[in-house]
Design a protein around this motif. Structure first.
Motif, PDB file in Angstrom:
ATOM      1  N   SER A  47      -0.454   6.232  -0.035  1.00  0.00           N
ATOM      2  CA  SER A  47       0.539   5.469   0.728  1.00  0.00           C
ATOM      3  C   SER A  47       1.063   6.245   1.926  1.00  0.00           C
ATOM      4  CB  SER A  47       1.714   5.073  -0.177  1.00  0.00           C
ATOM      5  OG  SER A  47       1.352   4.044  -1.065  1.00  0.00           O
ATOM      6  N   VAL A 117       0.354   0.367  -8.255  1.00  0.00           N
ATOM      7  CA  VAL A 117       1.242  -0.262  -7.272  1.00  0.00           C
ATOM      8  C   VAL A 117       1.507   0.740  -6.145  1.00  0.00           C
ATOM      9  CG1 VAL A 117       3.485  -1.327  -6.869  1.00  0.00           C
ATOM     10  CG2 VAL A 117       2.330  -1.643  -9.067  1.00  0.00           C
ATOM     11  N   PRO A 118       1.239   0.371  -4.902  1.00  0.00           N
ATOM     12  CA  PRO A 118       1.451   1.320  -3.804  1.00  0.00           C
ATOM     13  C   PRO A 118       2.938   1.648  -3.627  1.00  0.00           C
ATOM     14  CG  PRO A 118       0.078  -0.535  -3.106  1.00  0.00           C
ATOM     15  CD  PRO A 118       0.671  -0.902  -4.427  1.00  0.00           C
ATOM     16  N   ALA A 121       4.702   0.145  -0.614  1.00  0.00           N
ATOM     17  CA  ALA A 121       5.180  -1.237  -0.611  1.00  0.00           C
ATOM     18  C   ALA A 121       6.645  -1.304  -1.015  1.00  0.00           C
ATOM     19  CB  ALA A 121       4.318  -2.085  -1.563  1.00  0.00           C
ATOM     20  N   ALA A 124       8.627  -0.047   1.984  1.00  0.00           N
ATOM     21  CA  ALA A 124       8.680  -1.049   3.057  1.00  0.00           C
ATOM     22  C   ALA A 124       9.684  -2.148   2.738  1.00  0.00           C
ATOM     23  CB  ALA A 124       7.295  -1.636   3.284  1.00  0.00           C
ATOM     24  N   THR A 125       9.728  -2.591   1.476  1.00  0.00           N
ATOM     25  CA  THR A 125      10.695  -3.614   1.064  1.00  0.00           C
ATOM     26  C   THR A 125      12.119  -3.109   1.251  1.00  0.00           C
ATOM     27  OG1 THR A 125       9.149  -4.568  -0.537  1.00  0.00           O
ATOM     28  CG2 THR A 125      11.492  -5.010  -0.895  1.00  0.00           C
ATOM     29  N   ARG A 128      12.965  -3.092   4.931  1.00  0.00           N
ATOM     30  CA  ARG A 128      13.063  -4.439   5.498  1.00  0.00           C
ATOM     31  C   ARG A 128      14.421  -5.071   5.208  1.00  0.00           C
ATOM     32  NH1 ARG A 128       8.826  -6.163   3.447  1.00  0.00           N
ATOM     33  NH2 ARG A 128       9.568  -7.384   1.688  1.00  0.00           N
ATOM     34  N   TYR A 312      11.683  -4.988  -5.977  1.00  0.00           N
ATOM     35  CA  TYR A 312      10.279  -5.177  -5.623  1.00  0.00           C
ATOM     36  C   TYR A 312       9.545  -5.493  -6.918  1.00  0.00           C
ATOM     37  CZ  TYR A 312       5.495  -4.436  -4.172  1.00  0.00           C
ATOM     38  OH  TYR A 312       4.159  -4.613  -3.924  1.00  0.00           O
ATOM     39  N   ALA A 314       6.247  -6.127  -8.813  1.00  0.00           N
ATOM     40  CA  ALA A 314       4.808  -5.903  -8.687  1.00  0.00           C
ATOM     41  C   ALA A 314       4.045  -7.115  -9.198  1.00  0.00           C
ATOM     42  CB  ALA A 314       4.410  -4.660  -9.480  1.00  0.00           C
ATOM     43  N   SER A 315       2.874  -7.307  -8.676  1.00  0.00           N
ATOM     44  CA  SER A 315       2.007  -8.394  -9.116  1.00  0.00           C
ATOM     45  C   SER A 315       1.732  -8.277 -10.614  1.00  0.00           C
ATOM     46  CB  SER A 315       0.690  -8.346  -8.341  1.00  0.00           C
ATOM     47  OG  SER A 315      -0.299  -9.137  -8.962  1.00  0.00           O
ATOM     48  N   SER A 318      -1.055  -6.038 -11.653  1.00  0.00           N
ATOM     49  CA  SER A 318      -0.957  -4.599 -11.402  1.00  0.00           C
ATOM     50  C   SER A 318      -0.922  -3.826 -12.712  1.00  0.00           C
ATOM     51  CB  SER A 318       0.302  -4.278 -10.597  1.00  0.00           C
ATOM     52  OG  SER A 318       0.282  -4.914  -9.351  1.00  0.00           O
TER      53      SER A 318
END
Length: 462
Positions: A47, A117-118, A121, A124-125, A128, A312, A314-315, A318
């Motif tokens: 990452s 899970v990166p 990410a 970034a969340t 944001r 956040y 995760a999918s 994942s």
């Protein structure tokens, strides 16, 4: 400086006795023939999060970990090793190294997290939303228990474990409520009341706090300084930030200071009204607008600016498991050599194939799928290996059967041994015709001929 990363690597863990020791601290525990800490550091490097502080409990453990990192991650990471006292908790560990924290935002990652899970990410969340804290949540693993550790080889059943009760806004971006561990049972009735009364907050019990948090540094340091009794990020710091986030908003709607401070019991009518107002406010369209409001200094009702607590998620596809029990150790070894074998795919110099070119296999010896056989290991004739990990430079005799087990490095196994559902640590010697079923064997132990079931065999540390 962008993000500063703190990896809480730990050191000792009673839940993992006798797998870890003074010579093999938890960060260096072998998982699919790689130290546990490798998985987190590799994900961070992927990452492009390369400015790291690795926090290790104990001076000796810190030396071992630092030596391994310097050899394995020669390029691409800037790592500072920080030794802290044992048993001060995750919040205590951050408090001890707070003078090293200088970036605007801090990403805190547990060193026992094995995940695809990166971390970028999550970072970034956090950026944001300009959040005070962002917690990574992932699906509760369907395999063994993570939260309740095993103390012996008998723990091979799949247990539900205690995770979290989590409240999210309708868009699943903001963390509105979190209850963990022992809080779950006492809060369960209140959560049902809130759900029926408000109906606009999503209550989730299928998500796990993955122990990856992004914090705004100024907020984190303020909490650590002011709340000097806080020991745990998960149980103290994050719930406190979530509670103060919501109750700060309640102040804007006329809730009294006494109620904001939590002086009323949770079951009291006043607090039920408070919770309803908080959550009703949280699920209105103005919820996001309130976070960005500027406080008027001359308005006594608006005593402080609110802060965002984000999630956040995760999918569901994942992979995300924490290694904090014997059962989790077994599960991860199985997964990483099976469905999650992509976690082993990298270009570093210590990369192994599932079965490398150097092991020597005797006549009629079979190694089944989802197995790993480490570099330089040798097996005699008519051996069987199923769903197991075998480490480097092991010497295994003839007519040996290994099933659903982990055998670490430099292990000697005599003829006719049977190993089932067990963990055999490095430098162990098994004499001929030893039978292990659901056992843990500590490093350097000599097991004499006989049958052992559900036992923990280890030398006493001096």
């Amino acid at each position: 400086m962008d993000f500063q990363v703190v990896v809480l690597a730990g050191g000792n863990s009673k839940n993992l006795t006798p797998l870890i020791s003074k010579d093999v601290p938890k960060p260096l525990l072998s998982v699919a023939n790689r130290p546990l800490l490798y998985y987190v550091l590799h994900q961070l490097r992927q990452s492009n999060l390369k400015d790291l502080i690795v926090v290790v409990e104990g001076e000796d453990a810190a030396l071992h970990v630092g030596s391994w990192i310097s050899k394995t991650f020669v390029d691409g990471l800037h790592v500072e090793i920080a030794a802290v006292p044992e048993d001060i908790g995750t919040a205590g560990a951050l408090r001890a190294i707070s003078h090293h924290l200088t970036a605007k935002d801090i990403l805190v990652v547990s060193g026992d997290l094995v995940s695809d899970v990166p971390p970028g990410a999550v970072a970034a969340t956090h950026r944001r939303h300009d959040a005070a804290v962002t917690a990574m949540l992932c699906s509760v693993p369907v395999s063994g228990s993570l939260e309740s550790g095993s103390s012996g080889g008998k723990d091979k059943t799949k247990k539900p474990g205690r995770y979290n009760i989590i409240g999210l806004d309708p868009c699943k971006q903001f963390l509105l409520h979190i209850a963990t561990g022992s809080e779950i049972e006492k809060d369960s009735r209140l959560q049902k009341h809130i759900l029926h009364a408000v109906g606009q907050m999503e209550i989730r019990s299928d998500l796990m706090d993955a122990h990856m948090y992004a914090f705004k540094r100024t907020v984190l340091q303020e909490v650590l300084d002011q709340k000097d009794t806080f020991r745990s990020l998960k149980q103290d710091v994050v719930p406190y930030l979530v509670r103060s986030q919501l109750k700060s908003e309640a102040l804007l709607n006329g809730i009294s200071q006494a109620e904001e401070n939590g002086n009323e019991k949770l079951s009291s009518p006043n607090n039920q009204v408070l919770d309803s107002k908080i959550l009703a406010n949280a699920s209105t369209p103005s919820f996001h607008e309130l976070y960005s409001m500027e406080m008027e200094p001359d308005d006594s009702a608006q005593t402080r600016k609110t802060h965002k607590c984000c999630a956040y998620i995760a999918s569901s596809s994942s992979y995300c498991v924490r290694l904090n029990s014997i059962q989790a150790f077994m599960d991860i070894n199985r997964d990483v050599t099976g469905d999650a074998d992509h976690l082993l795919s990298d270009t570093s110099s210590d990369c192994d194939n599932i079965i490398g070119p150097s092991p020597k296999l005797g006549s009629k010896t079979t190694v089944g799928p989802h197995c790993m056989l480490g570099e330089g290991s040798e097996m005699g004739d008519k051996c069987q290996v199923k769903r197991s990990v075998i480490g480097r430079h092991c010497r295994i005799g003839s007519h040996v059967k290994i099933v659903n087990s982990v055998v670490m490095n430099h292990v000697t196994i005599g003829d006719g041994c049977i190993i089932q559902g067990s963990v055999v640590c490095s430098n162990v010697q098994l004499q001929e015709r030893v039978v292990l079923k659901d056992c843990l064997v500590g490093a350097g132990f000599v097991v004499t001929m006989g049958e052992y079931k559900g036992e923990s065999l280890a030398r006493k540390e001096k």
